[in-house]
Design an enzyme around this catalytic site. Structure first.
Site, PDB file in Angstrom:
ATOM      1  N   SER A  12       0.813  -1.222   0.000  1.00 58.56           N
ATOM      2  CA  SER A  12       0.000   0.000   0.000  1.00 58.56           C
ATOM      3  C   SER A  12       0.841   1.264   0.000  1.00 58.56           C
ATOM      4  O   SER A  12       0.335   2.348  -0.275  1.00 58.56           O
ATOM      5  CB  SER A  12      -0.927   0.014   1.221  1.00 58.56           C
ATOM      6  OG  SER A  12      -0.155   0.020   2.413  1.00 58.56           O
ATOM      7  N   HIS A  49      15.511  -4.613   1.052  1.00 55.87           N
ATOM      8  CA  HIS A  49      15.230  -3.545   2.022  1.00 55.87           C
ATOM      9  C   HIS A  49      16.519  -2.975   2.602  1.00 55.87           C
ATOM     10  O   HIS A  49      16.653  -1.761   2.758  1.00 55.87           O
ATOM     11  CB  HIS A  49      14.326  -4.057   3.153  1.00 55.87           C
ATOM     12  CG  HIS A  49      12.887  -4.027   2.808  1.00 55.87           C
ATOM     13  ND1 HIS A  49      12.085  -2.940   3.029  1.00 55.87           N
ATOM     14  CD2 HIS A  49      12.095  -4.962   2.239  1.00 55.87           C
ATOM     15  CE1 HIS A  49      10.866  -3.207   2.622  1.00 55.87           C
ATOM     16  NE2 HIS A  49      10.834  -4.424   2.142  1.00 55.87           N
ATOM     17  N   ALA A  51      19.447  -2.870   1.185  1.00 54.00           N
ATOM     18  CA  ALA A  51      20.124  -2.101   0.136  1.00 54.00           C
ATOM     19  C   ALA A  51      19.455  -0.756  -0.109  1.00 54.00           C
ATOM     20  O   ALA A  51      20.124   0.235  -0.422  1.00 54.00           O
ATOM     21  CB  ALA A  51      20.162  -2.912  -1.155  1.00 54.00           C
ATOM     22  N   GLU A  61      18.181  -5.126  13.900  1.00 47.11           N
ATOM     23  CA  GLU A  61      17.335  -6.243  13.508  1.00 47.11           C
ATOM     24  C   GLU A  61      16.893  -6.957  14.779  1.00 47.11           C
ATOM     25  O   GLU A  61      17.709  -7.538  15.490  1.00 47.11           O
ATOM     26  CB  GLU A  61      18.071  -7.162  12.543  1.00 47.11           C
ATOM     27  CG  GLU A  61      18.373  -6.444  11.233  1.00 47.11           C
ATOM     28  CD  GLU A  61      18.967  -7.331  10.164  1.00 47.11           C
ATOM     29  OE1 GLU A  61      19.169  -8.542  10.415  1.00 47.11           O
ATOM     30  OE2 GLU A  61      19.221  -6.806   9.071  1.00 47.11           O
TER      31      GLU A  61
END
Length: 182
Positions: A12, A49, A51, A61
């Site tokens: 979206s 993501h 990069a 993370e």
């Protein structure tokens, strides 16, 4: 200190909008990525993501202890961007390999309730801005399997609790934001 919940369907534009808001804050961005590479396709998504992410941002993370990650890193000079709450929820609910029934109740793993509460508390105590990205999964049909219904129910309840706590809530549709709160 402002907390913002950004909801939307798959593809979206919610992540792009969240990143634009984080960049526009003028603060140092701490990007908390919650995805884990369970298969090759997801590993490719994560690599893409990584990069594409702004090289000046700090990336953390964290697949499970999201509340602790927010609590330890939140500061007035930073904005924390969490992408995404739905993947984090999936990590918690499906942490252990299990056979799930097609009908009947499903019991969440022990860690689930503790980590969920930790997230809600951390958001209320945050010392800096926080932007959360989450999928709105309740707009489609009711899934036929018990495990799918369980996930949709938990995601919906979590999004409701987050929206209640957050100062702002936005719904992204076709890349366009609609203010729901704040």
């Amino acid at each position: 200190m402002t907390t913002t919940l950004i909801l939307g369907g798959a593809r979206s534009g919610k992540s792009r909008h969240a990143e634009t808001l984080a960049q526009a804050s003028g603060k140092h961005v701490i990007y908390i990525a919650t995805a884990q590479a369970a298969d090759g396709e997801m590993a490719e998504r994560i690599a893409l993501h990584r990069a594409q992410r702004n090289a000046l941002w700090t990336t953390v993370e964290e697949t499970h202890a999201l509340g602790a990650a927010i609590e330890t890193r939140s500061a007035p000079e930073c904005v924390i961007l969490v992408d995404c709450v739905t993947l984090w929820l999936s990590n918690l609910l499906f942490d252990k390999a299990a056979n799930y029934p097609e009908v009947g109740p499903i019991t969440p793993p022990e860690r689930f309730h503790c980590e969920r509460e930790s997230l809600l508390v951390a958001l209320q105590k945050a010392r800096g801005d926080v932007i959360l990205v989450s999928n709105e999964v309740g707009s489609g049909i009711v899934p036929s399997g018990a495990v799918s219904r369980w996930f949709v129910d938990e995601a919906g309840r979590l999004n409701q609790d987050l929206a209640r706590i957050c100062d702002r809530a936005l719904l992204i549709v076709a890349g366009l934001p609609l203010a729901l709160k704040g």
